[in-house]
Enzyme design. Structure first.
Site, PDB file in Angstrom:
ATOM      1  N   ASP A   1       0.873  -1.191   0.000  1.00 27.07           N
ATOM      2  CA  ASP A   1       0.000   0.000   0.000  1.00 27.07           C
ATOM      3  C   ASP A   1       0.900   1.228   0.000  1.00 27.07           C
ATOM      4  O   ASP A   1       1.987   1.198   0.602  1.00 27.07           O
ATOM      5  CB  ASP A   1      -0.905  -0.012   1.245  1.00 27.07           C
ATOM      6  CG  ASP A   1      -2.149   0.839   1.035  1.00 27.07           C
ATOM      7  OD1 ASP A   1      -3.255   0.270   1.031  1.00 27.07           O
ATOM      8  OD2 ASP A   1      -2.010   2.073   0.863  1.00 27.07           O
TER       9      ASP A   1
ATOM     10  N   PHE B   1     -16.327 -11.751  -4.533  1.00 28.99           N
ATOM     11  CA  PHE B   1     -17.749 -11.636  -4.186  1.00 28.99           C
ATOM     12  C   PHE B   1     -17.916 -11.608  -2.675  1.00 28.99           C
ATOM     13  O   PHE B   1     -18.812 -12.224  -2.115  1.00 28.99           O
ATOM     14  CB  PHE B   1     -18.531 -12.800  -4.821  1.00 28.99           C
ATOM     15  CG  PHE B   1     -18.340 -12.904  -6.306  1.00 28.99           C
ATOM     16  CD1 PHE B   1     -19.030 -12.052  -7.158  1.00 28.99           C
ATOM     17  CD2 PHE B   1     -17.437 -13.802  -6.849  1.00 28.99           C
ATOM     18  CE1 PHE B   1     -18.838 -12.111  -8.535  1.00 28.99           C
ATOM     19  CE2 PHE B   1     -17.240 -13.873  -8.218  1.00 28.99           C
ATOM     20  CZ  PHE B   1     -17.941 -13.024  -9.068  1.00 28.99           C
TER      21      PHE B   1
ATOM     22  N   CYS C   1     -20.371  -0.886  -2.256  1.00 30.91           N
ATOM     23  CA  CYS C   1     -20.412  -1.667  -3.493  1.00 30.91           C
ATOM     24  C   CYS C   1     -21.679  -1.465  -4.316  1.00 30.91           C
ATOM     25  O   CYS C   1     -21.604  -1.028  -5.459  1.00 30.91           O
ATOM     26  CB  CYS C   1     -20.244  -3.150  -3.164  1.00 30.91           C
ATOM     27  SG  CYS C   1     -18.737  -3.469  -2.273  1.00 30.91           S
TER      28      CYS C   1
END
Ligand code: UGA
Length: 481
Positions: A38, A159, A287
């Site tokens: 990151d 998912f 989302c």
């Protein structure tokens, strides 16, 4: 997992948000070496020191177990890209002004990967991205001078649901791999082999979940474009299911039927299924709102009219207004009313308040002059950054403290503890026994038996406004004593 017969892969995961961090921890859990990258130095230092930036079941256990072993954190993308065989891009794809996905983070990462690699890599998009992103990443990398045979770009959408992301990762319904070459698909199959072969489920220390050796997750191999569309279409379909049941709930409310019965009756049809048919204040989170807008945008770009998704969004927005009207009908006036609020996150089990219907409702209550006492088991700190504590907004540490002397209690998300309240205690604690439940956590008959004026979503009698005279003028037990 201690012993593994499969060949471990060295994986770089770029981005340590929800998706990147969970994927990193889970790839390490199934035996791979993971370098999580990151560019936020403070965040990387926190992760290296054992900090856990998000609320996610089993994540602390996995990070503690693998940190310093198979899992490391760094800001050095160049080195990670050179070391890894597969590089997963899991950076944010926020919504731009037009509703399309803003791919500037993906672009920046792809360019840096291109400048770093000197041997064959599979670059995998895990971020939710519109169809064609795969091709676009390929072009960015080629434009930076990397020869075609030194890399492949694949798509492996996730998912995961927030709150249960670790279990969803390790016990998936399906694994989707979009790859254009055998070389790329072979490496991705190797990465997921501990799950697809059942090896992980035979292990003693596995994270428990629905998958077992006899119920293995399928790996679906598709084109890269199909994989990209599968992700957007899945989220758009689930959001559509929610908006659909919310409209049905509104019909139930007007007609005097119970949406819970209707949802059960619909859901028993195996072609429809019973999941994602819970009516309420609408969907939120990082989302669904973003992906519905992005998929609508993709449709527009390719010249397809997807008006259905406009309706899905509109219904979702209306659902908050309808709920607010219900609160208004129960309270008559807002100014100076004390409202208890249970739930701030966009759903139970997470500390995420992005696009949370609860936050939207709290802001409206505050703007109408209410005094709010809010409780959420995990989302208080994040909400405080947005709505600081003050005379009008109080944060409390239990559902009963939120209800204390309140004119009404609102249930705005579905933490399991909100469904298990001591009703007698709650009745005693509230100033007026009014509960307005945006998640249908209680049975209306039980609530009436306990003496509550109980309003929920899509259940009988709810179209009738509360009679404020009878509610507010009936003396409370405590007053009588
Ligand atoms: C969602 C998808 O479920 C994941 O499969 C997907 O990977 C993820 O988005 C993503 O794209 O990253 P998440 O946003 O964590 O996961 O939350 P969900 O559990 O799907 O809930 C979304 C919203 O719908 C919440 O506000 C929830 O309260 C609401 N909801 C859900 C309903 O109102 N009714 C339902 O029946 C189900």
């Amino acid at each position: 997992m201690k012993n593994h017969s499969h060949e471990p892969v060295t994986i770089a995961v770029v981005g340590s948000g929800y998706v990147g961090l969970v994927a990193s921890a889970c790839f390490a859990e199934i035996g791979h070496r993971v370098i999580c990258v990151d560019n936020d130095e403070a965040k990387v230092r926190t992760l290296q020191a054992g900090g856990i930036p998000i609320h996610e079941d089993y994540l602390p256990e996995l990070l503690n177990q693998h940190r310093g072993g198979r899992l490391e954190f760094t800001t050095d993308l160049r080195n990670a890209a050179q070391t890894a065989q597969a590089i997963f891009i899991a950076v944010g794809t926020p919504q731009s002004r037009t509703g399309s996905a803003d791919l500037s983070f993906v672009d920046a990462v792809a360019s840096e990967i291109a400048r770093s690699i000197d041997s064959y890599k599979v670059i995998v998009e895990k971020s939710t991205v519109p169809v064609y992103t795969n091709e676009w990443i390929r072009r960015v990398i080629e434009r930076n001078g990397v020869p075609k045979d030194l890399f492949d770009v694949a798509s492996n959408p996730e998912f995961l649901r927030e709150g249960t992301a670790v279990v969803d990762f390790l016990h998936p319904d399906r694994i989707v791999v979009g790859a254009a070459t055998d070389r790329a698909s072979a490496l991705l199959k190797q990465i997921y082999e501990p799950l697809t072969s059942g090896e992980y489920y035979r292990g003693d220390n596995r994270i428990p979940g629905p998958r077992t050796e006899s119920e293995l997750p399928p790996l679906l191999l598709t084109s890269t474009k199909a994989a990209e569309i599968i992700k957007h279409a899945s989220n758009a379909f689930l959001a559509t299911k929610i908006s659909f049941i919310n409209v049905v709930a509104n019909i139930c409310e007007a007609a005097g039927a119970d949406v819970e019965e209707v949802a059960k009756g619909i859901g028993l049809d195996s072609r429809i299924g019973n999941k994602f048919l819970r009516a309420g204040v609408g969907y939120g989170g990082s989302c669904f709102p973003k992906d519905v807008a992005a998929f609508r945008n993709v449709a527009e770009l390719v010249g397809v009219d997807f008006g259905l998704l406009h309706e899905v969004e509109k219904i979702n927005e209306d659902q908050i207004h309808r709920f607010f009207q219900k609160v208004r009908s129960a309270l008559w006036t807002f100014r100076g009313k004390k409202i208890g609020v249970l739930g701030l996150a966009f759903k139970g089990g997470t500390d995420d308040i992005r696009e949370s219907p609860a936050i939207e409702i709290v802001k409206k209550l505050l703007s109408e002059g209410c005094i709010v006492s809010a409780y959420d088991p995990a989302a208080e700190a994040r909400t405080k950054e947005l709505i600081p504590a003050g005379a009008q907004m109080r944060y409390v540490d239990s559902p009963y403290a939120a209800a204390q002397d309140a004119d009404a209690l609102l249930i705005l998300n579905d933490w399991s503890e909100f469904a298990e309240l001591d009703l007698a205690k709650l009745h005693y604690t509230l100033r007026y026994p009014i509960i307005i439940d945006g998640r249908n956590l209680y049975d209306p008959t039980t609530m009436t038996e306990h003496g509550f004026t109980y309003l929920s979503v899509g259940r009988p009698g709810l179209s009738q406004p509360v009679d404020p005279i009878s509610v507010f003028h009936e003396p409370r037990k405590r007053d009588k004593a």
